[in-house]
Design a protein around this motif. Structure first.
Motif, PDB file in Angstrom:
ATOM      1  N   ASP A 121       6.141  -0.011   7.240  1.00 12.35           N
ATOM      2  CA  ASP A 121       6.517   1.134   6.407  1.00 12.35           C
ATOM      3  C   ASP A 121       7.984   1.014   5.995  1.00 12.35           C
ATOM      4  O   ASP A 121       8.893   1.199   6.813  1.00 12.35           O
ATOM      5  N   LEU A 122       8.227   0.706   4.727  1.00 11.78           N
ATOM      6  CA  LEU A 122       9.585   0.491   4.232  1.00 11.78           C
ATOM      7  C   LEU A 122      10.408   1.775   4.234  1.00 11.78           C
ATOM      8  O   LEU A 122      11.646   1.721   4.218  1.00 11.78           O
ATOM      9  N   ALA A 147      11.621   3.253  -5.602  1.00  7.91           N
ATOM     10  CA  ALA A 147      11.420   3.769  -4.249  1.00  7.91           C
ATOM     11  C   ALA A 147      10.937   2.670  -3.301  1.00  7.91           C
ATOM     12  O   ALA A 147      11.287   2.665  -2.117  1.00  7.91           O
ATOM     13  N   ILE A 148      10.150   1.727  -3.816  1.00  7.00           N
ATOM     14  CA  ILE A 148       9.604   0.650  -2.972  1.00  7.00           C
ATOM     15  C   ILE A 148      10.724  -0.132  -2.302  1.00  7.00           C
ATOM     16  O   ILE A 148      10.657  -0.463  -1.112  1.00  7.00           O
ATOM     17  N   ILE A 187       5.261   3.733   2.326  1.00  6.12           N
ATOM     18  CA  ILE A 187       5.251   2.527   1.494  1.00  6.12           C
ATOM     19  C   ILE A 187       5.063   1.350   2.445  1.00  6.12           C
ATOM     20  O   ILE A 187       6.014   0.902   3.103  1.00  6.12           O
ATOM     21  N   LEU A 188       3.843   0.861   2.558  1.00 11.65           N
ATOM     22  CA  LEU A 188       3.528  -0.208   3.508  1.00 11.65           C
ATOM     23  C   LEU A 188       3.589  -1.563   2.800  1.00 11.65           C
ATOM     24  O   LEU A 188       2.834  -1.820   1.853  1.00 11.65           O
ATOM     25  N   GLU A 245       0.857  -1.187   0.000  1.00  5.96           N
ATOM     26  CA  GLU A 245       0.000   0.000   0.000  1.00  5.96           C
ATOM     27  C   GLU A 245       0.897   1.242   0.000  1.00  5.96           C
ATOM     28  O   GLU A 245       1.663   1.457   0.937  1.00  5.96           O
ATOM     29  N   ILE A 246       0.813   2.003  -1.064  1.00  6.06           N
ATOM     30  CA  ILE A 246       1.586   3.242  -1.169  1.00  6.06           C
ATOM     31  C   ILE A 246       0.642   4.412  -0.913  1.00  6.06           C
ATOM     32  O   ILE A 246      -0.403   4.517  -1.545  1.00  6.06           O
ATOM     33  N   LYS A 247       1.025   5.271   0.031  1.00  8.04           N
ATOM     34  CA  LYS A 247       0.179   6.395   0.409  1.00  8.04           C
ATOM     35  C   LYS A 247       0.917   7.714   0.188  1.00  8.04           C
ATOM     36  O   LYS A 247       1.946   7.972   0.825  1.00  8.04           O
TER      37      LYS A 247
END
Length: 580
Positions: A87-88, A65-66, A81-82, A18-20
């Motif tokens: 959160d990575l 980025a992930i 970045i979950l 999940e990207i926020k």
């Protein structure tokens, strides 16, 4: 069994990734330049999501980025970045090392620049397996390396482990990277243009394997592509990026059937699809695109351009062929193998001046080897090559330099063919310097003219290849090839790294230049939808031989060989109705 399933239910319902509100920027002397601006997306376990958009829109930056693999000047400036709820962006480098490879696999875009040229293929795959702790012991590691390469479509992997990257075709190198990415059976596989270097039949095999892996092990797939047919056929979810922002997202078939955002409409309009037989590009420049617009002009029709050119060629008196290839053969001796490899086997064809011949076939069929022999980068084992009636084999010194001035290449690998220590302006002007054309001012003007022609901003002339996206690098390679205004251009997968909008512009440019300058093209490609638009004649290669040779319409409308039919049937998204 049921209790196990029950325990997995909550995890299956929660998003895997999940990207926020992700924000990524690059440090420059003038401050931080934003590359991704507030991107948000969700991917569940076992699902497939495709990110599409033009070159430089932020697709690859989001993927990098992930796993925190941004270039040195890149940094995440905001957002979360979950991955499995963690959160990575808060992870240390050591913690990320436990995630990369093992839990999140990655297939990079450039197959040559991501394989070490001084190490054998087997050594590099085995090192990846060893680093991720997948197998122990030399025999077990080697066995696993062969298995993952075969899964990626390299049937004779056990025989090729001792070979080096330069001995593999572009498609074969891409398959090695895919095998390495899948070697640890990750929960998430990020694939950046995973099939851009692959022919359609191998592409189908690879994607079938990825689909099978997703179904059987629950691995989620996030892939970046410029091929809308591929996205529609393979991904449940589609995310469209433009200038660092997500402008549209949702079920892929719904978006492609009814695109709402004007940029998505343009992408769909420009998609090369055999089903519609159309590639369209807008009359307006992309920079003029208005976000508030609700309707997109159809613009130029490359099919009409190609058909009018074909009519003109048919009506014109026959010209002497610019290129004649006569019984061409190339045999390689492979270290460790007693039997030599015949890469090109008794190939013959001719290209009339001012026309385009496409050389198509699977990866490893000998297409690029033919191109190298035409350019005198490889010497033929047997046979002749005549350029304007002159045998090229005995040419040396000034005569060979003169030949190369009128015959320019665009190579398959846009990064490997550009000098990383030269800026873009010097790269494009290099042929002008080599052949002593013009003075400093006229060369600068010519560079700016070429950058305009291939839809790149003039400000890029001071940048370096590592600062450009894959598609931008390919456009630089095309600009460099056109610098000397050559008579013959040999294009080896020249548009394979380009998004559909730029692809349409480049194809239109090539067509216009051919009409204006009477250029002759040898167009090597695995993209048959593009062949239909650009080529007058087609030669189909299989295992070093030409198995079918005819006009483009004859090959597409009435293919004689089963192999040609298989190539046509494998075109991704050919049967999907894409509408604007």
């Amino acid at each position: 069994m049921s209790s196990s399933q029950a325990s997995q239910t909550p995890d299956a319902q929660a998003p895997l990734l999940e990207i926020k509100n992700l924000q990524v920027g690059f440090r420059t002397t003038g401050g931080i330049v934003p590359a991704v601006r507030g991107a948000s997306l969700t991917l569940r376990a076992g699902k497939t999501l495709a990110i599409v958009g033009e070159s430089g829109s932020g697709k690859s930056t989001t993927a990098h980025a992930i796993i925190n693999l941004l270039p040195g000047s890149g940094l995440i400036t905001g957002g979360e970045i979950l991955f499995e709820g963690r959160d990575l962006t808060t992870f240390t480098e050591r913690e990320m090392e436990d995630i990369r490879g093992k839990l999140i696999g990655f297939v990079p875009q450039d197959p040559m620049s991501n394989l070490n040229p001084v190490w054998s293929i087997g050594f590099q795959v085995e090192e990846a397996i060893k680093a991720n702790g997948i197998a122990k012991g030399r025999k077990e590691i080697k066995k696993h390396a062969i298995t993952v390469l075969k899964e990626a479509g390299l049937a004779d992997a056990d025989k090729r482990l001792r070979q080096f990257p330069h001995q593999f075709s572009g498609g074969m190198r891409q398959r090695v990277l895919i095998g390495m990415g899948l070697s640890s059976r990750p929960k998430l596989l990020i694939a950046d243009e995973p099939t851009s270097a692959l022919d359609v039949t191998v592409q189908r095999t690879i994607l079938d394997n990825l689909e099978k892996l997703t179904r059987e092990t629950g691995t989620a797939l996030l892939f970046i592509t410029h091929d809308l047919g591929l996205a529609a056929e393979r991904a449940e979810q589609l995310v469209v990026m433009y200038k660092g922002q997500i402008v549209e997202s949702g079920p892929s078939r719904e978006i492609l059937a009814n695109p709402i955002h004007p940029y998505t409409q343009r992408l769909v309009a420009a998609a090369p699809s055999l089903a519609s037989r159309r590639i369209q590009s807008s009359v307006h420049k992309l920079t003029d695109l208005d976000y508030s617009a609700t309707k997109v002009t159809e613009g130029l029709d490359l099919i009409e351009t190609a058909e009018s050119r074909a009519e003109a060629v048919a009506a014109a008196p026959a010209k002497a062929p610019a290129i004649v290839v006569d019984n061409l053969t190339k045999v390689y001796k492979i270290r460790g193998n007693k039997e030599p490899l015949t890469a090109v086997d008794d190939v013959s064809f001719a290209i009339e001046r001012g026309t385009t011949t496409a050389l198509v076939g699977e990866s490893g069929s000998g297409k690029s080897t033919v191109a190298k022999m035409l350019l005198r980068l490889e010497d033929a084992t047997a046979g002749k090559i005549l350029i304007d009636g002159t045998d090229t084999a005995p040419l040396k010194g000034r005569e060979l330099l003169a030949l190369r001035r009128k015959m320019q290449p665009v190579f398959q690998d846009p990064y490997g063919s550009l000098d990383p220590l030269r800026n873009i302006g010097n790269t494009i002007s290099e042929p002008l310097h080599t052949h002593r054309v013009g003075d400093a001012q006229s060369r600068r003007d010519r560079v700016h003219e070429l950058l305009d022609q291939v839809s790149l901003p003039r400000t890029l002339s001071t940048r370096y290849p590592n600062e450009l996206s894959g598609g931008q690098r390919q456009r630089v390679a095309i600009a460099r090839a056109l610098a000397l205004k050559p008579d013959i251009v040999i294009l080896d997968e020249a548009v394979s790294a380009l998004d559909v909008l730029v692809q349409a512009q480049i194809l239109q440019l090539l067509s216009d230049l051919q009409t204006e300058l009477d250029l002759t093209y040898l167009f090597i490609t695995h993209d048959l939808a593009v062949v239909r638009v650009i080529a007058d004649n087609v030669c189909v290669m299989q295992r070093g031989k030409i198995v079918e040779k005819a006009t483009t319409n004859e090959v597409f409308d009435n293919p004689r060989m089963d192999y040609t039919k298989e190539l046509l049937n494998a075109i991704p998204g050919a049967g999907i109705a894409l509408g604007v």
